[in-house]
Each structure stands twice: as C-alpha cells, then as structure tokens.
Scaffold this motif. Structure first.
Motif, short mmCIF file in Angstrom:
data_model
loop_
_atom_site.label_atom_id
_atom_site.label_comp_id
_atom_site.label_asym_id
_atom_site.label_seq_id
_atom_site.Cartn_x
_atom_site.Cartn_y
_atom_site.Cartn_z
N GLN A 121 50.18 -9.19 -16.52
CA GLN A 121 51.49 -9.19 -17.15
C GLN A 121 51.87 -10.57 -17.69
OE1 GLN A 121 54.34 -6.39 -15.55
NE2 GLN A 121 52.65 -5.47 -16.68
N HIS A 122 52.64 -10.56 -18.76
CA HIS A 122 53.28 -11.75 -19.31
C HIS A 122 54.49 -12.04 -18.41
CE1 HIS A 122 55.96 -14.01 -22.00
NE2 HIS A 122 54.91 -14.25 -22.77
N PHE A 123 54.78 -13.30 -18.14
CA PHE A 123 55.86 -13.62 -17.22
C PHE A 123 57.19 -12.97 -17.62
CE2 PHE A 123 59.48 -16.08 -15.74
CZ PHE A 123 59.24 -16.11 -14.38
N GLY A 124 57.62 -13.17 -18.85
CA GLY A 124 58.92 -12.67 -19.29
C GLY A 124 59.04 -11.16 -19.28
N ALA A 125 57.95 -10.46 -19.50
CA ALA A 125 57.97 -8.99 -19.55
C ALA A 125 57.42 -8.36 -18.28
CB ALA A 125 57.17 -8.51 -20.76
N ALA A 126 57.19 -9.16 -17.25
CA ALA A 126 56.59 -8.64 -16.02
C ALA A 126 57.45 -7.55 -15.40
CB ALA A 126 56.36 -9.77 -15.02
N GLU A 127 56.80 -6.46 -15.06
CA GLU A 127 57.47 -5.35 -14.38
C GLU A 127 57.50 -5.59 -12.89
OE1 GLU A 127 55.27 -1.89 -15.47
OE2 GLU A 127 55.49 -2.30 -17.61
N ALA A 128 56.57 -6.40 -12.38
CA ALA A 128 56.52 -6.64 -10.94
C ALA A 128 55.79 -7.95 -10.65
CB ALA A 128 55.80 -5.49 -10.25
N PHE A 129 56.15 -8.52 -9.51
CA PHE A 129 55.46 -9.68 -8.96
C PHE A 129 55.01 -9.34 -7.55
CE2 PHE A 129 58.27 -11.68 -12.07
CZ PHE A 129 57.37 -12.50 -12.75
N ALA A 130 53.74 -9.57 -7.27
CA ALA A 130 53.23 -9.46 -5.91
C ALA A 130 53.27 -10.87 -5.33
CB ALA A 130 51.81 -8.92 -5.91
N ILE A 131 53.97 -11.03 -4.21
CA ILE A 131 54.13 -12.35 -3.62
C ILE A 131 53.35 -12.40 -2.31
CG2 ILE A 131 55.78 -14.05 -2.74
CD1 ILE A 131 57.86 -12.75 -4.64
N TYR A 132 52.48 -13.39 -2.24
CA TYR A 132 51.61 -13.57 -1.07
C TYR A 132 51.96 -14.86 -0.36
CZ TYR A 132 48.42 -9.88 -2.57
OH TYR A 132 47.86 -8.66 -2.90
N GLU A 133 51.73 -14.85 0.94
CA GLU A 133 51.82 -16.06 1.74
C GLU A 133 50.41 -16.34 2.22
OE1 GLU A 133 55.22 -17.27 4.63
OE2 GLU A 133 53.77 -16.07 5.76
N LEU A 134 49.98 -17.59 2.11
CA LEU A 134 48.63 -17.91 2.54
C LEU A 134 48.56 -19.26 3.20
CD1 LEU A 134 46.43 -19.37 -0.14
CD2 LEU A 134 48.44 -18.22 -0.96
N ASP A 135 47.56 -19.39 4.02
CA ASP A 135 47.20 -20.68 4.59
C ASP A 135 45.68 -20.79 4.47
OD1 ASP A 135 46.05 -19.25 6.75
OD2 ASP A 135 47.83 -19.51 7.99
N ALA A 136 45.10 -21.78 5.09
CA ALA A 136 43.66 -22.01 4.93
C ALA A 136 42.80 -20.89 5.49
CB ALA A 136 43.28 -23.34 5.55
N SER A 137 43.35 -20.04 6.35
CA SER A 137 42.52 -19.01 6.98
C SER A 137 42.97 -17.57 6.76
CB SER A 137 42.42 -19.27 8.48
OG SER A 137 43.71 -19.19 9.06
N SER A 138 44.17 -17.35 6.20
CA SER A 138 44.63 -15.97 6.02
C SER A 138 45.55 -15.82 4.81
CB SER A 138 45.36 -15.49 7.28
OG SER A 138 46.56 -16.23 7.45
N THR A 139 45.60 -14.59 4.32
CA THR A 139 46.53 -14.25 3.24
C THR A 139 47.20 -12.93 3.60
OG1 THR A 139 44.94 -12.95 1.97
CG2 THR A 139 45.07 -15.29 1.45
N ARG A 140 48.46 -12.79 3.18
CA ARG A 140 49.12 -11.51 3.36
C ARG A 140 50.19 -11.33 2.29
NH1 ARG A 140 54.01 -11.28 6.66
NH2 ARG A 140 54.71 -13.41 6.98
N MET A 141 50.28 -10.10 1.79
CA MET A 141 51.32 -9.79 0.83
C MET A 141 52.62 -9.68 1.60
SD MET A 141 51.94 -6.59 -1.77
CE MET A 141 50.36 -6.71 -2.56
N ILE A 142 53.64 -10.41 1.16
CA ILE A 142 54.91 -10.38 1.88
C ILE A 142 56.01 -9.66 1.12
CG2 ILE A 142 54.45 -12.40 3.30
CD1 ILE A 142 56.22 -14.00 1.32
N GLU A 143 55.80 -9.48 -0.19
CA GLU A 143 56.85 -8.84 -0.98
C GLU A 143 56.28 -8.38 -2.31
OE1 GLU A 143 61.23 -10.07 -2.84
OE2 GLU A 143 60.11 -11.53 -1.68
N VAL A 144 56.84 -7.27 -2.79
CA VAL A 144 56.60 -6.84 -4.17
C VAL A 144 57.97 -6.68 -4.80
CG1 VAL A 144 55.72 -5.05 -5.69
CG2 VAL A 144 54.43 -5.68 -3.64
#
Length: 137
Positions: free
Chosen positions: A17-40
């Motif tokens: 998606q283009h930023f201005g026309a984005a229908e959604a953002f998947a937001i992740y939290e990460l550190d050096a050993s793990s990732t997890r989706m925290i919000e859509v």
C-alpha cells in the motif's frame, strides 16, 4: 529493548500500500529475539486525492513507531512522519513483512541503521537526565 514498526498492508503478509491511501497498517513490536503483531489499524478506503487531512490521523496512530514501511509516500506525508520521529521506508510492492522483520532483528542485534539507532537512543533516555546533565535549582 523493543521497537514498534508499522507496515502498510491490506493482507498482513506483504507491504502493498501507498502510505496516504493505506487501508490498514500492521504494527509489530520486536526485539533482537522475537516479533509479535500488536495491532492492526484499518481505515475506510481513501483515495490519493491530495487532501492532507487524512494523513494526520495515520501519522498520529503511528506516533510511537520507529518506522513505517510502504510502497510510496508523498512529500507532505514524509514531512509529517519525520516531524513525529517516524522513519518512512519505501519498499517494492509485495515485499514480505516477515523478511523485513528478520532483517530488522539482525540490525537490532548487530549494527542498526542511523534512524533506528537514533530511535533506540531516544527511547532509552526517555524520562531520564542525560549523563552529562546535572540537576540545578
């Protein structure tokens, strides 16, 4: 230390998606050993019509993210993101989020890019005095 990264994605798999026309953002939290989706965060369909007002809500939503990955962003969006300390990152359409996250994790552990190092430094110093500052009355 964790960091939040947003991806402009309609399918939560790839940046598409283009930023201005984005229908959604998947937001992740990460550190050096793990990732997890925290919000859509989902938005009503928005056309790339030149109206600047729609950008403010998106920029505000991403306020505590270090970066947002998208296929493109207009000059105004880039200015607003940078003013909030959010690094806009352009990637090719279809770039997989998992691959980007893996690369970011590697960077966190070894040699973060300047924008990420700056974000981490700001994050670690939040609410504390810098070592070279003294309290004076």
């Amino acid at each position: 230390m964790t960091v939040k990264i947003a991806f402009a994605s309609s399918d939560r798999r790839a940046v598409n998606q283009h930023f201005g026309a984005a229908e959604a953002f998947a937001i992740y939290e990460l550190d050096a050993s793990s990732t997890r989706m925290i919000e859509v965060a989902e938005f009503m369909e928005t056309a790339m019509d030149g109206h600047e007002g729609k950008l403010a809500a998106k920029v505000e939503l991403l306020g505590d993210c270090a970066a947002v990955y998208c296929n493109a962003a207009g000059a105004s969006a880039i200015q607003q993101l940078l003013a909030k300390g959010i690094q806009p990152m352009r990637v090719d359409e279809g770039t997989l989020i998992d691959e980007l996250l893996a690369g970011l994790q590697k960077n966190l552990a070894n040699d973060p890019p300047v924008w990420l190092a700056k974000h981490l430094k700001k994050q670690s110093g939040a609410g504390r005095f810098a070592e070279d500052e003294e309290w004076q009355e």
